[in-house]
Design an enzyme around this catalytic site. Structure first.
Site, PDB file in Angstrom:
ATOM      1  N   ASP A 136       0.944  -1.182   0.040  1.00  0.00           N
ATOM      2  CA  ASP A 136      -0.114  -0.091   0.107  1.00  0.00           C
ATOM      3  C   ASP A 136       0.795   1.390   0.048  1.00  0.00           C
ATOM      4  O   ASP A 136       2.079   1.089   0.135  1.00  0.00           O
ATOM      5  CB  ASP A 136      -0.850  -0.064   1.071  1.00  0.00           C
ATOM      6  CG  ASP A 136      -2.214   0.956   1.011  1.00  0.00           C
ATOM      7  OD1 ASP A 136      -2.089   1.644  -0.130  1.00  0.00           O
ATOM      8  OD2 ASP A 136      -3.277   0.577   1.538  1.00  0.00           O
TER       9      ASP A 136
HETATM   10  C1  BGC Z   1      -5.198   3.060   0.050  1.00  0.00           C
HETATM   11  C2  BGC Z   1      -5.225   2.084  -1.131  1.00  0.00           C
HETATM   12  C3  BGC Z   1      -5.137   2.676  -2.306  1.00  0.00           C
HETATM   13  C4  BGC Z   1      -3.635   3.389  -2.351  1.00  0.00           C
HETATM   14  C5  BGC Z   1      -3.114   4.143  -3.798  1.00  0.00           C
HETATM   15  C6  BGC Z   1      -3.838   3.997  -0.144  1.00  0.00           C
HETATM   16  O1  BGC Z   1      -3.832   4.968   0.841  1.00  0.00           O
HETATM   17  O2  BGC Z   1      -5.082   2.469   1.365  1.00  0.00           O
HETATM   18  O3  BGC Z   1      -6.595   1.265  -1.059  1.00  0.00           O
HETATM   19  O4  BGC Z   1      -5.139   1.739  -3.436  1.00  0.00           O
HETATM   20  O5  BGC Z   1      -3.760   4.378  -1.343  1.00  0.00           O
HETATM   21  O6  BGC Z   1      -4.098   5.110  -3.889  1.00  0.00           O
END
Ligand code: BGC
Length: 735
Positions: free
Chosen positions: A287
């Site tokens: 993530d």
């Molecule tokens: C979120 C993810 C997301 C990623 C990219 C993160 O803060 O938890 O679900 O895909 O950002 O945007």
């Protein structure tokens, strides 16, 4: 107890589908040959480059220092970008990649969560449809539009189970139930990826957030997760496993820790469970910054140790933080990381690029003509309206106020949310805001005589000019009140300690009801909310969530009965914040919840929810009868459960017939009931249908404390009904 145990593979092994790369086909052999040859030419720097993803646009997390990476791209030092889209924009970066020595194409990812430029209902709202075809149709449309805008990959579906409505991200999932969550995960993966990733209208799915992200302690986003393995296996794991089985090309590791290790550095989750046990052949992305966040978890002393823990665990691609790019080479040179681990990660990423067809044509998704014709097409709008109608849940309809008669002349439309295009989109939306049809727009478009009044202030929820609102109501035939949360109040980092709807909004409804006019409340929200005053006073309530581009049209279709609402709540709605986390699938305990004294309950608030899981009314009525179990069956089926459902009302309608199962006595403690089947049927007035559910291992089994999936002989209760509370029961014994 006298039960025989049938043992299955620990934590369940996965049947691999071709799209996941499990079958040895000539196409796969060709891919192996191609990738091996390419890897043979790659330097260690180029290999590590493939494992790195940077953000090219807006921030969806902290530390978004904008660095122009074009030079790195043309040196072959980057594998992927996120938050970049548009055929022209992605072409620009892909051209840079084509200047690199080995011309390895980039992959572009974005959070296409519920539709792309044509917005679809929030994932939680869509889940209320209990219509897997509609859900798949929505994902397919998202993929079609996203792929036309240069994208290869969405960070969706989020399949995290949520029992805690304070956690703002419940809007992004399919609700509280693991059985249903698994079915939805499959539908979404198939909708996004289709049967062939090289098809220009499909994109890679990403199952997230692996694992347990939906259970942060106290509902606080990003908080620690602490659960037993048995709890994980039975209640949280099924949708992830289903995503792997459906052939999802990628997985995302979660921010949280799990079993005392950050998921991003968990060898148990990423390597042992996902890759070894389930045979997942795609790649795992972290993530946003979660590799370097292992330092904040105090699981790694510095970025170098974070890189070591990530690559060892099986984390293939690092999103945004730069622990891999800065440290992996040294770690390999120092002998701390076996280059084979790097090679495995590189191979997984290159294989997906190969499957997307990018080595044949890196620009195949960068077609501006196609982008123009696909995005916002008639087909997209129709799909969006179709899914939005099916996502609406009828919560109350006293005296059959709804559907409204076509003769209704004067409408008092109250509430600033009725006119807010931005809110209508819902959280985490890619939709073109200017093309969103609000409720107000849709009513005007249909030629109704609408008197719109703001009702309350959107920013502070204070009642605005009550006299004006009440006089509008008195001069109308019907009052429609749009109320709820703002769209941005649910979603990532939007956890709440209080999920109640603002007091003044609720008071306003009570005042409107006092005018004696019929009042219809539209509850707009991204999560279960508490609105006890409205529940008591308003005669009709529809939960309309956030439905995005076609919101206004879908709501009008339901209000006037062009579509008879058929949605069912995929999450329990509490009456009180103190009840949370709340779900229908709790265990009996030694002192089961009841009215007595020494039992599981509160002394100051009720234990009953406001609305149970699976709840939702229709303009028509359904009668359930003739519940039967037939155990003279063959093969893998132990028995059939059948029930007759009759439409006893005036309107054609759809009903989600739900099957719940209770294992009466087991070798581990089991829930009081679990959803194990559902079927959505359509019935004309007076028509009946018999719905039959097969009882197989999937209905009777569970994970025991050795993490074996077992089916135990003994007594079961099958419950069939219209929601998780209102059911008829029948006994069954597995001999
Ligand atoms: C979120 C993810 C997301 C990623 C990219 C993160 O803060 O938890 O679900 O895909 O950002 O945007």
């Amino acid at each position: 107890m006298n039960k025989r145990k049938l043992l299955f593979n620990a934590l369940g092994s996965v049947m691999l589908l071709a799209s996941c790369g499990g079958n040895v086909t000539s196409e796969n052999r060709e891919m192996d040959r191609f990738v091996s040859e390419l890897m043979g030419k790659m330097t260690i720097e180029e290999k590590i480059g493939q494992l790195c993803q940077c953000s090219g646009g807006f921030a969806t997390g902290p530390n978004n220092t904008k660095i122009d990476r074009t030079e790195d791209i043309s040196k072959g030092l980057l594998g992927s970008m996120l938050n970049v889209s548009g055929a022209a924009n992605t072409r620009k970066y892909q051209e840079a990649a084509m200047k690199s020595r080995l011309q390895i194409p980039l992959i572009f990812g974005l959070d296409v969560i519920h539709g792309f430029r044509t917005g679809f209902p929030l994932p939680l709202a869509e889940a209320a449809s209990f219509d897997l075809d509609a859900i798949e149709r929505s994902a397919r449309c998202s993929a079609r539009e996203a792929a036309a805008a240069g994208l290869h990959w969405t960070f969706a579906p989020m399949v995290d189970i949520g029992w805690d409505a304070r956690w703002g991200r419940v809007m992004e999932g399919a609700g509280e139930d693991p059985y249903y969550g698994a079915k939805v995960a499959k539908a979404r993966v198939h909708g996004l990826q289709g049967d062939d990733l090289s098809d220009e209208s499909t994109i890679m799915a990403c199952i997230k957030h692996f694992a347990g992200y939906g259970a942060p302690i106290a509902g606080k986003d990003y908080n620690s997760v602490d659960m037993s393995m048995g709890h994980f296996a039975n209640f949280y794991m099924p949708p992830y496993k289903a995503g792997a089985e459906a052939g999802a090309a990628t997985f995302m590791s979660a921010f949280n820790d799990f079993n005392n290790e950050p998921c991003t550095g968990s060898e148990f989750l990423l390597r042992d469970l996902l890759k070894d046990k389930w045979g997942f052949k795609g790649f795992v992305v972290s993530d946003w910054g979660s590799v370097s966040e292992m330092i904040n978890h105090r699981y790694a002393a510095d970025e170098k140790e974070a890189a070591l823990k990530g690559i060892t665990a099986g984390l293939d691609m690092e999103m945004v933080s730069e622990c891999y790019s800065k440290n992996l080479k040294a770690l390999v040179e120092e002998g701390k990381v076996d280059e084979k681990l790097v090679d495995d990660a590189v191979r997984r990423i290159l294989e997906q690029k190969y499957k997307l067809g990018l080595f044949e044509d890196p620009f195949k998704y960068c077609n501006e003509e196609r982008e123009k014709s696909v995005i916002g097409s008639k087909q997209s709008r129709e799909d969006a309206c179709y899914v939005a109608e099916r996502s609406i849940v009828l919560l109350k309809n006293d005296k059959n106020i709804l559907p409204l008669s076509k003769d209704v002349k004067r409408i008092s439309l109250v509430g600033a949310l009725a006119k807010s295009q931005k809110d209508m989109c819902g959280a985490w939306s890619c939709a073109d805001v200017s093309k969103v049809v609000t409720l107000y727009d849709a009513m005007c478009e249909r030629g109704y005589n609408v008197d719109y009044v703001e009702g309350y202030n959107l920013e502070n929820n204070k009642i605005v000019d009550l006299n004006r609102t009440l006089s509008s109501a008195r001069n109308s035939d019907v009052v429609i009140v749009a109320m709820g949360e703002r769209a941005w109040q649910s979603g990532e980092m939007r956890s709440k300690g209080d999920i109640s709807i603002a007091e003044e909004q609720q008071k306003l409804v009570s005042e409107l009801v006092k005018t004696g006019k019929p009042v219809v409340v539209l509850m707009m929200c991204g999560r279960p909310v508490i609105f006890n005053e409205v529940r008591k006073n308003a005669p009709a309530i529809l939960c309309t969530w956030w439905l995005s581009s076609e919101a206004g049209n879908a709501i009008c279709n339901v209000l006037w009965g062009d579509y008879n609402p058929s949605g069912k709540l995929p999450m329990t709605f509490p009456q009180h914040n103190g009840q949370i986390p709340l779900n229908y699938q709790y265990k009996s305990t030694g002192r089961p919840t009841a009215n007595g004294e020494w039992c599981a309950k509160y002394i100051d608030i009720p234990t009953e929810p406001a609305y149970p899981f699976g709840y939702g009314l229709s303009y028509t009525t359904f009668e359930y009868s003739d519940l039967k179990v037939n155990d003279s069956v063959n093969g893998d089926v132990y028995a059939n459960v059948s029930v007759n459902v009759k439409n006893t009302g005036k309107y054609k309608g759809e009903e989600v017939v739900q099957l719940y199962v209770r294992d009466e006595v087991a070798s581990v403690t089991r829930p009081i009931k679990e959803l194990k089947g559902f079927e959505k049927i359509s019935l004309e007035p007076g028509e009946s249908k018999t719905v039959t559910f097969d009882i197989t291992d999937e209905q009777l089994g569970f994970y025991n404390n050795n993490m074996d999936y077992v089916v135990e002989k003994g007594d079961f209760t099958f419950m069939v009904g219209t929601n998780s509370k209102n059911v008829q029961s029948i006994k069954y014994t597995l001999k």
